[in-house]
Design a protein around this motif. Structure first.
Motif, short mmCIF file in Angstrom:
data_model
loop_
_atom_site.label_atom_id
_atom_site.label_comp_id
_atom_site.label_asym_id
_atom_site.label_seq_id
_atom_site.Cartn_x
_atom_site.Cartn_y
_atom_site.Cartn_z
N GLY A 150 1.00 -1.38 0.24
CA GLY A 150 -0.05 0.19 -0.15
C GLY A 150 0.75 1.16 -0.04
N ALA A 151 0.42 2.40 -0.62
CA ALA A 151 1.23 3.51 -0.80
C ALA A 151 0.35 4.76 -0.61
N ASN A 152 1.06 5.70 0.09
CA ASN A 152 0.32 7.11 0.13
C ASN A 152 1.56 8.05 -0.05
N VAL A 153 1.04 9.16 -0.41
CA VAL A 153 1.84 10.57 -0.64
C VAL A 153 1.15 11.78 0.02
N ASP A 154 2.09 12.22 1.00
CA ASP A 154 1.29 13.38 1.50
C ASP A 154 2.09 14.61 1.13
N VAL A 155 1.29 15.49 0.51
CA VAL A 155 1.82 16.67 -0.13
C VAL A 155 0.96 17.97 0.49
N SER A 156 1.69 18.90 0.81
CA SER A 156 1.39 20.07 1.26
C SER A 156 2.27 21.16 0.88
N ALA A 157 1.24 22.47 0.70
CA ALA A 157 2.10 23.64 0.30
C ALA A 157 1.29 24.70 0.95
N TRP A 158 2.22 25.82 1.17
CA TRP A 158 1.72 27.09 1.59
C TRP A 158 2.24 28.38 1.15
N GLY A 159 1.28 29.48 1.07
CA GLY A 159 1.58 30.77 0.36
C GLY A 159 3.10 31.14 0.78
N ALA A 160 3.81 31.59 -0.17
CA ALA A 160 5.32 32.10 0.12
C ALA A 160 5.21 33.38 1.19
N GLY A 161 5.63 33.15 2.14
CA GLY A 161 5.61 34.02 3.48
C GLY A 161 4.53 34.14 4.05
#
Length: 216
Positions: free
Chosen positions: A96-107
Motif C-alpha cells: 500500500g502507498a500514500n503520498v502526503d503533499v502540502s504547500a503554503w503561500g510564500a511568506g
C-alpha cells in the motif's frame, strides 16, 4: 512543525508506529535500480491487510519518489513514480502507498494551497484519488517477490488559482506478508518544491479591425 504533525498523525493512526528516518536523498536508489519490475494491480474487493495478525518494524521494503517535481505550475499536472522494492527474503502479498503533499503561500504559512494527488490504476486504466489521510493507503501492488519492485505512476497539481508558495511531500508505504505479519516502510523521504502561479490568460482583442488605407 508540519513535519512533526505528519509523523505524529501517522504514528497515532497505525497499529505499530514505523521506525522513521528522514533523509533529503532517497537511500534506496542503488538497490532499486537493479530490482526487477512487478505488475501493478487494481485495489481488490477484499482488503489484503485485513488478514494481518501482527505488525513489525522490520525493514522489508524500501520506497522513493522518482522524478517528483521541484516546481509546480498552478493548474498543470506533474507526474512522478512511486517505487517500492521488496528487500526481504520472502514474497509480500500486497503493498500500500500514500503520498502526503502540502504547500503554503510564500511568506504566509497560514495560507494553505489546494493540491490534488492521484495514482494510476493500470488494470482499470484510470486515475484514482490518493487517500487524504496518511493513515490510509491505496493498494497499488499485488504479490511482490523478493528483490522485485513495484513502480506506480502518480501525479500532483496545484489549484489553478494558487499563488506563489512553498511545499514538501513525504512518501509512506505498508506491506502485507503471506505469513500474516505486516509492517511499514522504515524510511520516509522529504521532497521540497515551489508553486508558481499559472500564466494569465490572454483575452482576444475586441472591437473592429482597423481600416485599411487605399481600399479597393
Amino acid at each position: 512543525m508540519n513535519l512533526r504533525r505528519t509523523l505524529a498523525t501517522l504514528a497515532a493512526t497505525t497499529v505499530v508506529a514505523p521506525a522513521v528516518l528522514l533523509t533529503a536523498t532517497p537511500a534506496s536508489a542503488a538497490a532499486a535500480a537493479a530490482a526487477a519490475p512487478a505488475a501493478v494491480t487494481a485495489p481488490s474487493a477484499a482488503d489484503p491487510f485485513a488478514s494481518c495478525t501482527s505488525w513489525t518494524q522490520a525493514d522489508r521494503v524500501t520506497t522513493e519518489l522518482l522524478g517528483f517535481p521541484t516546481r509546480l505550475v498552478a493548474g498543470t499536472w506533474s507526474t512522478f513514480t512511486f517505487r517500492t522494492v521488496n528487500v526481504s527474503a520472502s514474497p509480500l502479498k500486497a503493498v500500500g502507498a500514500n503520498v502526503d503533499v502540502s504547500a503554503w503561500g510564500a511568506g504566509v504559512p497560514s495560507a494553505r494551497l489546494g493540491l490534488t494527488v492521484q495514482w494510476y490504476d493500470r488494470a482499470a486504466k484510470k486515475w484514482r484519488p490518493m487517500p487524504t489521510r496518511v493513515s490510509d493507503f491505496a493498494t497499488v501492488s499485488g504479490v511482490l517477490k523478493p528483490g522485485a519492485r513495484s513502480d506506480v505512476r502518480m501525479r500532483v497539481m496545484a489549484d489553478r488559482r494558487s499563488k506563489a508558495g512553498d511545499g514538501f511531500a513525504f512518501e509512506f508505504a505498508r506491506y502485507a506478508g503471506p505469513d500474516g505479519v505486516c509492517g511499514h516502510a522504515g524510511t520516509i523521504h522529504e521532497y521540497d518544491f515551489v508553486v508558481e502561479p499559472a500564466a494569465p490568460k490572454i483575452s482576444p482583442a475586441r472591437g473592429h479591425l482597423p481600416a485599411v488605407a487605399g481600399g479597393v
